[in-house]
Design a protein around this motif. Structure first.
Motif, PDB file in Angstrom:
ATOM      1  N   LYS A  27       0.835  -1.213   0.000  1.00  0.00           N
ATOM      2  CA  LYS A  27       0.000   0.000   0.000  1.00  0.00           C
ATOM      3  C   LYS A  27       0.869   1.262   0.000  1.00  0.00           C
ATOM      4  O   LYS A  27       0.643   2.204  -0.769  1.00  0.00           O
ATOM      5  N   MET A  28       1.903   1.257   0.837  1.00  0.00           N
ATOM      6  CA  MET A  28       2.775   2.421   0.906  1.00  0.00           C
ATOM      7  C   MET A  28       3.462   2.661  -0.432  1.00  0.00           C
ATOM      8  O   MET A  28       3.582   3.790  -0.899  1.00  0.00           O
ATOM      9  N   ALA A  29       3.903   1.581  -1.067  1.00  0.00           N
ATOM     10  CA  ALA A  29       4.588   1.712  -2.354  1.00  0.00           C
ATOM     11  C   ALA A  29       3.668   2.363  -3.374  1.00  0.00           C
ATOM     12  O   ALA A  29       4.065   3.289  -4.085  1.00  0.00           O
ATOM     13  N   ILE A  30       2.411   1.905  -3.386  1.00  0.00           N
ATOM     14  CA  ILE A  30       1.488   2.439  -4.386  1.00  0.00           C
ATOM     15  C   ILE A  30       1.119   3.899  -4.078  1.00  0.00           C
ATOM     16  O   ILE A  30       1.246   4.781  -4.917  1.00  0.00           O
ATOM     17  N   ASP A  31       0.673   4.116  -2.832  1.00  0.00           N
ATOM     18  CA  ASP A  31       0.153   5.428  -2.489  1.00  0.00           C
ATOM     19  C   ASP A  31       1.228   6.512  -2.400  1.00  0.00           C
ATOM     20  O   ASP A  31       1.052   7.623  -2.840  1.00  0.00           O
ATOM     21  N   ARG A  32       2.368   6.195  -1.772  1.00  0.00           N
ATOM     22  CA  ARG A  32       3.374   7.225  -1.531  1.00  0.00           C
ATOM     23  C   ARG A  32       4.336   7.365  -2.702  1.00  0.00           C
ATOM     24  O   ARG A  32       4.612   8.459  -3.151  1.00  0.00           O
ATOM     25  N   SER A  33       4.860   6.200  -3.184  1.00  0.00           N
ATOM     26  CA  SER A  33       5.938   6.302  -4.164  1.00  0.00           C
ATOM     27  C   SER A  33       5.418   6.345  -5.596  1.00  0.00           C
ATOM     28  O   SER A  33       5.702   7.281  -6.333  1.00  0.00           O
ATOM     29  N   ILE A  34       4.616   5.340  -5.955  1.00  0.00           N
ATOM     30  CA  ILE A  34       4.220   5.239  -7.360  1.00  0.00           C
ATOM     31  C   ILE A  34       3.374   6.436  -7.768  1.00  0.00           C
ATOM     32  O   ILE A  34       3.629   7.080  -8.782  1.00  0.00           O
ATOM     33  N   GLN A  35       2.359   6.763  -6.925  1.00  0.00           N
ATOM     34  CA  GLN A  35       1.454   7.863  -7.281  1.00  0.00           C
ATOM     35  C   GLN A  35       2.213   9.177  -7.403  1.00  0.00           C
ATOM     36  O   GLN A  35       1.890  10.022  -8.236  1.00  0.00           O
ATOM     37  N   GLY A  87       5.532   9.393  -7.971  1.00  0.00           N
ATOM     38  CA  GLY A  87       6.722   9.252  -8.807  1.00  0.00           C
ATOM     39  C   GLY A  87       8.023   9.325  -8.034  1.00  0.00           C
ATOM     40  O   GLY A  87       9.065   9.678  -8.572  1.00  0.00           O
ATOM     41  N   ASP A  88       7.985   8.936  -6.749  1.00  0.00           N
ATOM     42  CA  ASP A  88       9.181   9.006  -5.898  1.00  0.00           C
ATOM     43  C   ASP A  88       9.963   7.698  -5.991  1.00  0.00           C
ATOM     44  O   ASP A  88       9.663   6.721  -5.310  1.00  0.00           O
ATOM     45  N   VAL A  89      10.982   7.671  -6.864  1.00  0.00           N
ATOM     46  CA  VAL A  89      11.717   6.433  -7.111  1.00  0.00           C
ATOM     47  C   VAL A  89      12.515   5.985  -5.887  1.00  0.00           C
ATOM     48  O   VAL A  89      12.575   4.806  -5.564  1.00  0.00           O
ATOM     49  N   ARG A  90      13.098   6.994  -5.177  1.00  0.00           N
ATOM     50  CA  ARG A  90      13.960   6.641  -4.054  1.00  0.00           C
ATOM     51  C   ARG A  90      13.193   5.924  -2.944  1.00  0.00           C
ATOM     52  O   ARG A  90      13.608   4.893  -2.434  1.00  0.00           O
ATOM     53  N   SER A  91      12.016   6.456  -2.613  1.00  0.00           N
ATOM     54  CA  SER A  91      11.250   5.790  -1.539  1.00  0.00           C
ATOM     55  C   SER A  91      10.720   4.436  -2.028  1.00  0.00           C
ATOM     56  O   SER A  91      10.591   3.489  -1.247  1.00  0.00           O
ATOM     57  N   LEU A  92      10.469   4.333  -3.345  1.00  0.00           N
ATOM     58  CA  LEU A  92      10.009   3.044  -3.881  1.00  0.00           C
ATOM     59  C   LEU A  92      11.093   1.985  -3.672  1.00  0.00           C
ATOM     60  O   LEU A  92      10.816   0.871  -3.224  1.00  0.00           O
TER      61      LEU A  92
END
Ligand code: ADP
Ligand code: MG
Length: 591
Positions: free
Chosen positions: A53-61, A63-68
């Motif tokens: 969920k965090m990957a989708i909501d925070r990083s992917i949405q 576009g934050d590659v580093r947090s992904l």
């Protein structure tokens, strides 16, 4: 059999459970470590959907590659941890299960060794074997996949619920709507499977009993040409087993896909309802994905728990039977304070002894006689007169019903049991040999008998020549029950065994009846060696052994009818004379 058929009893019995858990005691630390591994492992795996969920909501949405990358690394870490923890936990739990099984088997065996002959009369071999094998296995399942992993299931369920409600309580409530359906399916399955499980276990018990009889009695079946008949009976027993298994397979085949359906239904519901929420902006896409993953993990422990119920039931029934066996106290035990710790003279006295194997069916009645130290007494009587029973009472395989039996003027019940039995050497007609070498069979693990003693004993009873002719002499291995020896050879070996033990009292129960006339002279000599200087009781078919006895006791229907020497008894023209006419005359060398 009826006992065998109660494979499922009460599902849970607190007293039994407490006693069972006691067996974890010595392995407390492994058990604790395993539970910690279990809980940590399920904890880490519960975190995984949340990471998604965090990957989708925070990083992917955004576009934050580093947090992904960071989240992916975390996810990978949880995978490794879950793997390592589940590896450790599986190892720990199974190690513990195996050790507990070993302990239980040892305990049951130890207990069986203490039980008296009458117990083994009542309990068939097959049933006792089941205690040590199948029943112990059922408990293993309880320890390895039952007790501890219940923690896992409950913890996982609770953890997921918490996550679900924190994420989105409305959707969480929606998932719970599926629960009654799932419970209904599970319950129905449980009832059906329980039935067929019971049928399977009953069928297995029947197959075992049948096989045991037919393998032990294979020769008899062949001699009487009963193969076809037994084959047909086995077909029927086997068909029951097949049917019962097919039934249980049917329910499993139905249940597992049905669970899938319920699970898919839950996912569909989440996608449908959740999708609407996402579209209206009330729910993030990440949460929806996490929900789908959680719902999948949520139903697994539930179906697991229902399976554990069956394990629990089987374990309860098995443990009840095991404990019933362990709680059967040995009826014949050594006295706490023995009046005699050794048999020194070897005097035997039966004083008004009565005995019955079954109440109301007396086998011995008012038997009184004295055998002085060093005296040689023969006992004769028809088959079933009670001769062997006298011996069983002497070494306390059974205890007298009435009267007293004294050895060295002390009641046998006041003797130290081990010392009493050590001082009585018994040679039976049916010699029991253990699988092992000839030497081991003479010494029977007694360290005070040296190899030289054993050879000397074998030489004295003329067993030495045939032993030396065996491929490896005294080191030759004997098959099960000494299958590779002739009956006469086994007999000679048992003489050597008795002599090596050097007992104060020697009993021969029809021990010479299987020896052919060719070796008769050897045997007579061997017997003379064997009996010299000991109190001996000889139950014999052979005239020669009887004739040379100091005294002959004639037993008739459990009563001592006549006593005297061979000549005296013949002159009385009583029972002995009749027996002599019937049994012995044509054996007599002069006849
Ligand atoms: N373990 C047993 N359980 C029940 N009855 C037995 C048992 N052993 C022997 N009997 C019975 O006791 C009687 C005496 O047997 P036994 O002492 O073996 O006679 P004998 O050695 O003189 O042939 C027989 O009727 C026999 O059937
Ligand atoms: Mg007998």
């Amino acid at each position: 059999m009826t006992q065998e058929e109660q494979v499922l009893g009460k599902a849970y019995d607190a007293k039994l459970m407490r006693r069972l858990l006691g067996y974890i005691g010595p392995y407390r630390r492994s058990a604790l470590a395993a539970v910690v591994c279990l809980i940590l492992g399920s904890g880490f795996s519960i975190v995984q959907p949340y990471l998604t969920k965090m990957a989708i909501d925070r990083s992917i949405q955004s576009g934050d590659v580093r947090s992904l990358t960071g989240i992916a690394a975390l996810y990978a870490a949880t995978i490794v941890l879950v793997f390592a923890l589940s590896f450790a936990q599986t190892l720990l739990i199974n190690l513990m299960g195996q050790k507990i099984m070993r302990d239980l088997r040892m305990e049951i065996f130890r207990h069986l060794q203490k039980l008296e002959s009458a117990f083994f009369d009542r309990n068939p071999v097959g049933r006792l074997m089941t205690r040590v094998t199948t029943d112990v296995d059922a408990l293993n399942e309880l320890f390895t996949s039952g007790v501890l992993s219940v923690f896992d299931d409950i913890f996982t369920l609770a953890g997921i619920l918490v996550f679900l409600f924190v994420l989105h309580y409305k959707l969480a409530l929606g998932i719970l709507c599926i629960l009654p359906l799932l419970l209904a399916v599970t319950l129905l399955f449980k009832i059906k499977v329980r039935d067929s499980y019971r049928r399977v276990r009953t069928a297995i018990a029947r197959i075992n009993t049948f096989l045991q009889e037919n393998i032990t009695g294979a020769a008899v079946v062949q001699v009487f040409g009963r193969e076809e008949k037994q084959y047909r009976r086995f077909t029927a027993v086997n068909r029951d087993h097949l049917d019962a298994n097919l039934q249980s397979i049917f329910y499993y085949a139905l249940f597992l896909p049905l669970l899938e359906v319920v699970g898919a239904l839950a996912v569909a519901l989440i996608v449908w309802y959740g999708g609407h929420q996402v579209l209206s902006g009330a729910l993030t896409l990440g949460t929806l994905v996490a929900f789908i993953q959680y719902s999948d993990r949520f139903f697994r422990p539930i179906s697991d728990l229902s399976e554990k119920y069956t394990i629990l039931q089987a374990a309860m029934a098995s443990s009840e039977r095991i404990f019933r066996l362990l709680d059967t106290p040995p009826a014949i035990v050594s006295p706490a304070r023995p009046a005699a710790r050794a048999v020194t003279r070897g005097k035997i006295e039966f004083r008004d002894v009565g005995f019955a194997y079954h109440p109301g069916e007396p086998v011995l009645r008012g038997v009184s006689f004295v055998v002085e130290p060093g005296e040689q007494v023969a006992v004769v009587g028809a088959t079933g007169a009670g001769k062997s029973t006298l011996v069983s009472l002497l070494n306390r395989s059974y205890d007298v019903g009435e009267g007293t039996l004294l050895v060295d003027d002390v009641d046998v019940r006041d003797h130290d049991l081990a010392a009493l039995r050590r001082s009585i050497g018994i040679v039976l007609q049916d010699v029991f040999l253990f699988s092992g070498s000839v030497m081991e069979n003479i010494r029977l693990g007694n360290r005070s008998i040296t190899g030289r003693d054993a050879v000397r004993a074998a030489r004295a009873v003329h067993a030495d020549p045939f032993i030396r002719r065996l491929d490896e002499g005294y080191d030759s291995r004997l098959g099960e029950r000494g299958a590779s020896l002739s009956v006469g050879q086994k007999q000679l070996l048992s003489f050597a065994r008795a002599l090596a033990y050097d007992p104060r009292i020697l009993v021969l129960d029809e021990a010479t009846s299987s020896i052919d006339t060719g070796t008769e002279l050897l045997i007579r000599d061997a017997l003379r060696t064997l009996m010299a200087g000991r109190t001996s009781i000889v139950i014999a078919h052979r005239l020669s052994t009887v004739q040379s006895a100091d005294r002959i006791l004639v037993l008739h229907h459990g009563r001592l009818c006549e006593t005297g020497t061979h000549q005296e008894l013949l002159q009385r023209r009583g029972i002995y004379w009749k027996l002599y006419q019937l049994q012995y005359r044509d054996q007599s060398p002069g006849a």
